[in-house]
Design an enzyme around this catalytic site. Sequence first.
Site, PDB file in Angstrom:
ATOM      1  N   CYS A 187       0.811  -1.224   0.000  1.00 30.07           N
ATOM      2  CA  CYS A 187       0.000   0.000   0.000  1.00 30.07           C
ATOM      3  C   CYS A 187       0.840   1.268   0.000  1.00 30.07           C
ATOM      4  O   CYS A 187       0.587   2.206  -0.771  1.00 30.07           O
ATOM      5  CB  CYS A 187      -0.979  -0.004   1.172  1.00 30.07           C
ATOM      6  SG  CYS A 187      -0.219  -0.023   2.824  1.00 30.07           S
ATOM      7  N   HIS A 213      -2.362   0.848   7.123  1.00 31.48           N
ATOM      8  CA  HIS A 213      -2.773   0.800   5.721  1.00 31.48           C
ATOM      9  C   HIS A 213      -3.052   2.219   5.238  1.00 31.48           C
ATOM     10  O   HIS A 213      -3.495   3.074   6.003  1.00 31.48           O
ATOM     11  CB  HIS A 213      -4.030  -0.065   5.562  1.00 31.48           C
ATOM     12  CG  HIS A 213      -4.383  -0.352   4.138  1.00 31.48           C
ATOM     13  ND1 HIS A 213      -3.590  -1.119   3.310  1.00 31.48           N
ATOM     14  CD2 HIS A 213      -5.443   0.044   3.371  1.00 31.48           C
ATOM     15  CE1 HIS A 213      -4.151  -1.206   2.119  1.00 31.48           C
ATOM     16  NE2 HIS A 213      -5.262  -0.498   2.116  1.00 31.48           N
ATOM     17  N   HIS A 231      -6.008   1.931  -3.605  1.00 37.96           N
ATOM     18  CA  HIS A 231      -5.031   1.375  -2.660  1.00 37.96           C
ATOM     19  C   HIS A 231      -4.615  -0.006  -3.134  1.00 37.96           C
ATOM     20  O   HIS A 231      -5.194  -0.558  -4.076  1.00 37.96           O
ATOM     21  CB  HIS A 231      -5.624   1.295  -1.247  1.00 37.96           C
ATOM     22  CG  HIS A 231      -6.852   0.434  -1.141  1.00 37.96           C
ATOM     23  ND1 HIS A 231      -7.047  -0.469  -0.113  1.00 37.96           N
ATOM     24  CD2 HIS A 231      -7.958   0.320  -1.921  1.00 37.96           C
ATOM     25  CE1 HIS A 231      -8.219  -1.081  -0.261  1.00 37.96           C
ATOM     26  NE2 HIS A 231      -8.787  -0.614  -1.356  1.00 37.96           N
TER      27      HIS A 231
END
Length: 197
Positions: free
Chosen positions: A90, A142, A154
């Site tokens: 990510c 994240h 993402h």
Amino acid sequence: MSSSTVFGFAFNSEELTSSAITQNTLAEYNGPSPLVQSPNFYINMLQNKYAEKLDASVQDMENTDLYAFIDQWYGTKYAWGGTTQNGVDCSALVQNMYREVFKTDIVRTSYFQHDMSTEVSKDSLQEGDLVFFKTMGNRISHVGVYLKNNFFVHSCSSKGVTISSLDENYWSKVYAGAGRIEKGDSTAQNDQYLAMN
């Protein structure tokens, strides 16, 4: 200058680059060869594709560099620690996007990207802002990049590079805030952050 033939029409490499064409978008085109021999055809195709995904108007899809980048990476598998289209995590996706699209160098890892950004409220989100999540305990783990209408792009472990919504049950539960990083030549602010940490 090299040239390429797409749908029977020849374009030089500069025209193809400026038109933000990617293999993903071309592969999805099932119609007849375009009647107008112009790179604008492909820009419009890209804008239409992502306007539909984001429930937005085509006129709102102004940053074609951003959506060309997303199209190029879309579907890339997730790989922890990965930084390329063979596999990307990510924070590396975000780092690559900021470097290529926004001409901005930022740090790796979602935790440090959160630390480096200036907090913004959810109702003040703008295209290009970072959205952060706590998917593992109490720590930022994240990150994605906000697009429009609560959608963000993402790289997640289950789908790789994809577009999701902050309104989805899972993402709304683990949402941990958003941040903004000044775009442009931010090498100095990046170096300053690293020097302080």
